[in-house]
Design a protein around this motif. Structure first.
Motif, PDB file in Angstrom:
ATOM      1  N   HIS A   1      30.563  -2.623  36.399  1.00 23.31           N
ATOM      2  CA  HIS A   1      32.087  -2.733  36.199  1.00 23.31           C
ATOM      3  C   HIS A   1      32.866  -1.261  36.209  1.00 23.31           C
ATOM      4  CE1 HIS A   1      31.383  -7.098  36.327  1.00 23.31           C
ATOM      5  NE2 HIS A   1      30.559  -6.945  35.373  1.00 23.31           N
ATOM      6  N   SER A   2      32.261  -0.295  35.680  1.00 24.20           N
ATOM      7  CA  SER A   2      32.938   0.999  35.452  1.00 24.20           C
ATOM      8  C   SER A   2      33.379   1.660  36.603  1.00 24.20           C
ATOM      9  CB  SER A   2      32.320   1.905  34.663  1.00 24.20           C
ATOM     10  OG  SER A   2      31.228   2.633  35.455  1.00 24.20           O
ATOM     11  N   SER A   3      34.248   2.504  36.302  1.00 21.64           N
ATOM     12  CA  SER A   3      34.652   3.359  37.288  1.00 21.64           C
ATOM     13  C   SER A   3      33.964   5.014  37.609  1.00 21.64           C
ATOM     14  CB  SER A   3      36.357   3.742  37.187  1.00 21.64           C
ATOM     15  OG  SER A   3      36.543   4.435  36.003  1.00 21.64           O
ATOM     16  N   LEU A   4      33.051   4.794  37.027  1.00 19.76           N
ATOM     17  CA  LEU A   4      32.012   6.282  36.965  1.00 19.76           C
ATOM     18  C   LEU A   4      31.480   6.379  38.248  1.00 19.76           C
ATOM     19  CD1 LEU A   4      30.399   5.874  33.274  1.00 19.76           C
ATOM     20  CD2 LEU A   4      32.243   7.674  33.990  1.00 19.76           C
ATOM     21  N   ILE A   5      32.342   6.427  39.119  1.00 16.57           N
ATOM     22  CA  ILE A   5      32.065   6.453  40.697  1.00 16.57           C
ATOM     23  C   ILE A   5      31.019   7.683  41.081  1.00 16.57           C
ATOM     24  CG2 ILE A   5      33.649   7.673  41.772  1.00 16.57           C
ATOM     25  CD1 ILE A   5      31.930   4.312  42.881  1.00 16.57           C
ATOM     26  N   GLU A   6      31.072   8.832  40.541  1.00 17.83           N
ATOM     27  CA  GLU A   6      30.305   9.844  40.717  1.00 17.83           C
ATOM     28  C   GLU A   6      28.950   9.767  39.925  1.00 17.83           C
ATOM     29  OE1 GLU A   6      31.513  10.636  36.793  1.00 17.83           O
ATOM     30  OE2 GLU A   6      32.654  10.023  38.369  1.00 17.83           O
ATOM     31  N   THR A   7      28.828   9.123  38.892  1.00 18.18           N
ATOM     32  CA  THR A   7      27.616   8.843  38.303  1.00 18.18           C
ATOM     33  C   THR A   7      26.796   7.791  39.009  1.00 18.18           C
ATOM     34  OG1 THR A   7      28.496   9.547  36.139  1.00 18.18           O
ATOM     35  CG2 THR A   7      26.402   8.202  36.023  1.00 18.18           C
ATOM     36  N   LYS A   8      27.586   6.582  39.299  1.00 16.49           N
ATOM     37  CA  LYS A   8      26.898   5.717  40.289  1.00 16.49           C
ATOM     38  C   LYS A   8      26.430   6.194  41.502  1.00 16.49           C
ATOM     39  CE  LYS A   8      30.222   1.826  38.768  1.00 16.49           C
ATOM     40  NZ  LYS A   8      30.832   0.963  39.203  1.00 16.49           N
ATOM     41  N   ALA A   9      27.053   7.141  42.128  1.00 18.65           N
ATOM     42  CA  ALA A   9      26.625   7.773  43.264  1.00 18.65           C
ATOM     43  C   ALA A   9      25.458   8.686  43.146  1.00 18.65           C
ATOM     44  CB  ALA A   9      27.694   8.731  43.995  1.00 18.65           C
ATOM     45  N   THR A  10      25.413   9.566  41.945  1.00 23.33           N
ATOM     46  CA  THR A  10      24.233  10.521  41.862  1.00 23.33           C
ATOM     47  C   THR A  10      22.941   9.473  41.236  1.00 23.33           C
ATOM     48  OG1 THR A  10      25.023  10.805  39.459  1.00 23.33           O
ATOM     49  CG2 THR A  10      25.333  12.246  41.234  1.00 23.33           C
ATOM     50  N   PHE A  11      23.450   8.317  40.466  1.00 24.09           N
ATOM     51  CA  PHE A  11      22.391   7.311  40.206  1.00 24.09           C
ATOM     52  C   PHE A  11      21.630   6.794  41.269  1.00 24.09           C
ATOM     53  CE2 PHE A  11      20.889   2.867  39.254  1.00 24.09           C
ATOM     54  CZ  PHE A  11      20.278   3.213  38.094  1.00 24.09           C
TER      55      PHE A  11
ATOM     56  N   GLY B   1      42.702  12.293  39.095  1.00 27.53           N
ATOM     57  CA  GLY B   1      41.596  11.579  38.904  1.00 27.53           C
ATOM     58  C   GLY B   1      40.954  10.959  40.148  1.00 27.53           C
ATOM     59  N   ARG B   2      41.913  10.190  40.856  1.00 25.98           N
ATOM     60  CA  ARG B   2      41.672   9.409  41.870  1.00 25.98           C
ATOM     61  C   ARG B   2      40.884   9.833  43.199  1.00 25.98           C
ATOM     62  NH1 ARG B   2      43.407   4.225  42.052  1.00 25.98           N
ATOM     63  NH2 ARG B   2      43.673   4.256  44.209  1.00 25.98           N
ATOM     64  N   GLU B   3      41.096  11.612  43.054  1.00 25.85           N
ATOM     65  CA  GLU B   3      40.389  12.057  44.253  1.00 25.85           C
ATOM     66  C   GLU B   3      39.030  12.026  44.204  1.00 25.85           C
ATOM     67  OE1 GLU B   3      40.598  16.934  46.112  1.00 25.85           O
ATOM     68  OE2 GLU B   3      42.125  15.950  44.566  1.00 25.85           O
ATOM     69  N   ILE B   4      38.343  11.808  43.286  1.00 27.96           N
ATOM     70  CA  ILE B   4      37.024  11.755  43.206  1.00 27.96           C
ATOM     71  C   ILE B   4      36.581  10.503  44.270  1.00 27.96           C
ATOM     72  CG2 ILE B   4      36.894  10.316  41.226  1.00 27.96           C
ATOM     73  CD1 ILE B   4      34.294  12.804  42.184  1.00 27.96           C
ATOM     74  N   PHE B   5      37.496   9.361  44.087  1.00 25.44           N
ATOM     75  CA  PHE B   5      37.076   8.343  44.936  1.00 25.44           C
ATOM     76  C   PHE B   5      36.999   8.635  46.343  1.00 25.44           C
ATOM     77  CE2 PHE B   5      39.753   5.800  41.736  1.00 25.44           C
ATOM     78  CZ  PHE B   5      38.620   5.806  40.838  1.00 25.44           C
ATOM     79  N   PHE B   6      37.705   9.552  46.967  1.00 25.25           N
ATOM     80  CA  PHE B   6      37.913   9.943  48.390  1.00 25.25           C
ATOM     81  C   PHE B   6      36.559  10.589  48.694  1.00 25.25           C
ATOM     82  CE2 PHE B   6      38.382  13.788  50.990  1.00 25.25           C
ATOM     83  CZ  PHE B   6      38.673  13.135  52.276  1.00 25.25           C
ATOM     84  N   TRP B   7      36.055  11.683  47.738  1.00 27.03           N
ATOM     85  CA  TRP B   7      34.880  12.667  48.066  1.00 27.03           C
ATOM     86  C   TRP B   7      33.566  11.795  47.710  1.00 27.03           C
ATOM     87  CZ3 TRP B   7      35.446  17.007  50.146  1.00 27.03           C
ATOM     88  CH2 TRP B   7      36.642  17.677  49.774  1.00 27.03           C
ATOM     89  N   VAL B   8      33.546  10.487  47.097  1.00 27.35           N
ATOM     90  CA  VAL B   8      32.367   9.675  47.268  1.00 27.35           C
ATOM     91  C   VAL B   8      32.308   8.850  48.389  1.00 27.35           C
ATOM     92  CG1 VAL B   8      31.410   8.030  45.809  1.00 27.35           C
ATOM     93  CG2 VAL B   8      32.331   9.714  44.566  1.00 27.35           C
ATOM     94  N   LEU B   9      33.603   8.570  48.911  1.00 32.26           N
ATOM     95  CA  LEU B   9      33.560   7.668  50.165  1.00 32.26           C
ATOM     96  C   LEU B   9      32.886   8.607  51.329  1.00 32.26           C
ATOM     97  CD1 LEU B   9      34.419   5.287  51.905  1.00 32.26           C
ATOM     98  CD2 LEU B   9      36.585   6.426  51.900  1.00 32.26           C
ATOM     99  N   ILE B  10      33.288   9.709  51.437  1.00 30.08           N
ATOM    100  CA  ILE B  10      32.788  10.605  52.419  1.00 30.08           C
ATOM    101  C   ILE B  10      31.427  10.774  52.359  1.00 30.08           C
ATOM    102  CG2 ILE B  10      32.796  12.877  53.245  1.00 30.08           C
ATOM    103  CD1 ILE B  10      35.154  11.063  54.014  1.00 30.08           C
ATOM    104  N   ALA B  11      30.831  11.100  50.867  1.00 34.06           N
ATOM    105  CA  ALA B  11      29.655  11.001  50.640  1.00 34.06           C
ATOM    106  C   ALA B  11      28.567   9.909  50.962  1.00 34.06           C
ATOM    107  CB  ALA B  11      29.308  11.380  49.229  1.00 34.06           C
ATOM    108  N   SER B  12      29.165   8.886  50.830  1.00 32.77           N
ATOM    109  CA  SER B  12      28.493   7.422  51.125  1.00 32.77           C
ATOM    110  C   SER B  12      28.357   7.370  52.511  1.00 32.77           C
ATOM    111  CB  SER B  12      29.084   6.333  50.534  1.00 32.77           C
ATOM    112  OG  SER B  12      29.309   6.472  49.097  1.00 32.77           O
ATOM    113  N   ILE B  13      29.287   7.697  53.388  1.00 31.72           N
ATOM    114  CA  ILE B  13      29.251   7.583  54.864  1.00 31.72           C
ATOM    115  C   ILE B  13      28.208   8.586  55.264  1.00 31.72           C
ATOM    116  CG2 ILE B  13      30.374   7.805  56.955  1.00 31.72           C
ATOM    117  CD1 ILE B  13      32.962   7.249  55.568  1.00 31.72           C
ATOM    118  N   ILE B  14      28.009   9.757  54.617  1.00 34.94           N
ATOM    119  CA  ILE B  14      27.040  10.750  55.124  1.00 34.94           C
ATOM    120  C   ILE B  14      25.502   9.953  54.914  1.00 34.94           C
ATOM    121  CG2 ILE B  14      26.068  12.944  54.722  1.00 34.94           C
ATOM    122  CD1 ILE B  14      29.008  13.993  54.359  1.00 34.94           C
ATOM    123  N   MET B  15      25.700   9.309  53.626  1.00 29.44           N
ATOM    124  CA  MET B  15      24.264   8.801  53.095  1.00 29.44           C
ATOM    125  C   MET B  15      23.878   7.774  54.062  1.00 29.44           C
ATOM    126  SD  MET B  15      23.551   7.216  49.403  1.00 29.44           S
ATOM    127  CE  MET B  15      24.222   8.105  48.554  1.00 29.44           C
TER     128      MET B  15
END
Length: 309
Positions: free
Chosen positions: A154-164, A73-87
């Motif tokens: 406050h949630s950990s729905l980081i992929e939904t936060k990113a798409t949001f 489950g924590r792997e999603i955090f890594f991919w969102v971090l990379i995506a945010s840097i690109i953004m």
């Protein structure tokens, strides 16, 4: 109403980004507008970001194994971090640069109607994708008995936060682009086109920075907010035979996946079978009242003051 999955939210964002890249790039070439170029760059960055999120969501759903016993489950955090840097770099900084060039060295725009049509279309498609992200936050908020904005904060729905963030920025960028082009049509000053591009870029950089800060906390090992801690404590104390909660620790082990360790003090004179039953009841009640709890460990302890007696 069918529950909205994270895969559908991310996939919709990716499809919208594909249309943004292709159509806005064509329009930018025909009109010479830096606002439209910024829209295309945003779409390209969003496409890469959405693709990374899609990969991250799929990989994070792999089942636990001997090497990763709490799952992936924590792997999603890594991919969102990379995506945010690109953004931040790919979209924000480049939009600011091209906008600055248009302000300093303004050039006339052609085929304005084409740019306006594309911006209206982009507003509609990004608005739809944004509505799905908002709907998923609302659904998760209803599941937790919370408002959607608390889920966002406050949630950990980081992929939904990113798409949001991606879809909100896409919608906002289309509105800003429309204002910039309309201002150009009304005044004849091409600098408005550049200013619009700069504002779009700075907005995206700010959103990416906030996402990176949120991801950092989750990677380090952030737990839940005080309200959720109170729910876990209340659920534990509601079980007959529990005298007190001595310690409570939480950590997110994925998107909306919580690991809980709770130390409890039980009443005296319970048999081993009775203690095991109480532990099972604690786990059941906590999971019922806090559905994001994926793993829970209950430890029976004696208070320090009783040990000193």
């Amino acid at each position: 109403m069918t529950k909205l999955s994270d895969v559908r939210v991310v996939a919709t964002s990716v499809l919208v980004s594909v249309s943004d890249v292709v159509l806005n790039l064509v329009v930018a070439i025909f009109t010479g507008s830096t606002v439209m170029l910024s829209q295309a760059l945003q779409g390209l960055s969003d496409l890469v970001t959405g693709g990374l999120l899609f990969v991250g969501v799929k990989r994070s759903k792999r089942k636990a194994d001997a090497k990763f016993q709490f799952g992936y489950g924590r792997e999603i955090f890594f991919w969102v971090l990379i995506a945010s840097i690109i953004m931040f770099v790919g979209t924000g900084a480049m939009s600011v640069y091209f906008g600055y060039q248009q302000v300093v060295y303004p050039s006339e725009l052609d085929n304005i109607w084409l740019a306006l049509t594309m911006l209206v279309f982009g507003l509609a498609t990004n608005g739809y994708a944004f509505s799905l992200s908002l709907r998923r936050l609302r659904e998760q908020g209803d599941l937790q008995g919370e408002k959607w904005w608390r889920q966002l904060a406050h949630s950990s729905l980081i992929e939904t936060k990113a798409t949001f963030a991606i879809d909100f920025l896409g919608t906002s960028a289309a509105i800003l682009g429309l204002l910039a082009i309309v201002s150009y049509v009304a005044t004849g000053f091409a600098q408005f086109d550049g200013v619009g591009s700069i504002v779009i870029g700075l907005t995206m950089m700010a959103a990416a920075a906030m996402l990176i800060n949120d991801i950092r906390d989750l990677i380090v090992g952030r737990g839940v907010d005080d309200e959720t801690l109170r729910k876990i404590t209340k659920s534990t104390l509601s079980v007959k035979g529990v005298n007190a909660v001595l310690d409570l620790k939480t950590m997110f082990v994925g998107s909306s996946k919580l690991f809980v360790v709770v130390e409890v003090h039980l009443q005296d004179s319970f048999t081993t079978d009775q203690i095991e039953h109480i532990i099972d009841e604690i786990k059941r009640d906590v999971r019922k009242n806090v559905p994001i709890v994926r793993h829970i460990q209950v430890e029976v302890e004696t208070p320090d003051d009783e040990l000193r007696v």
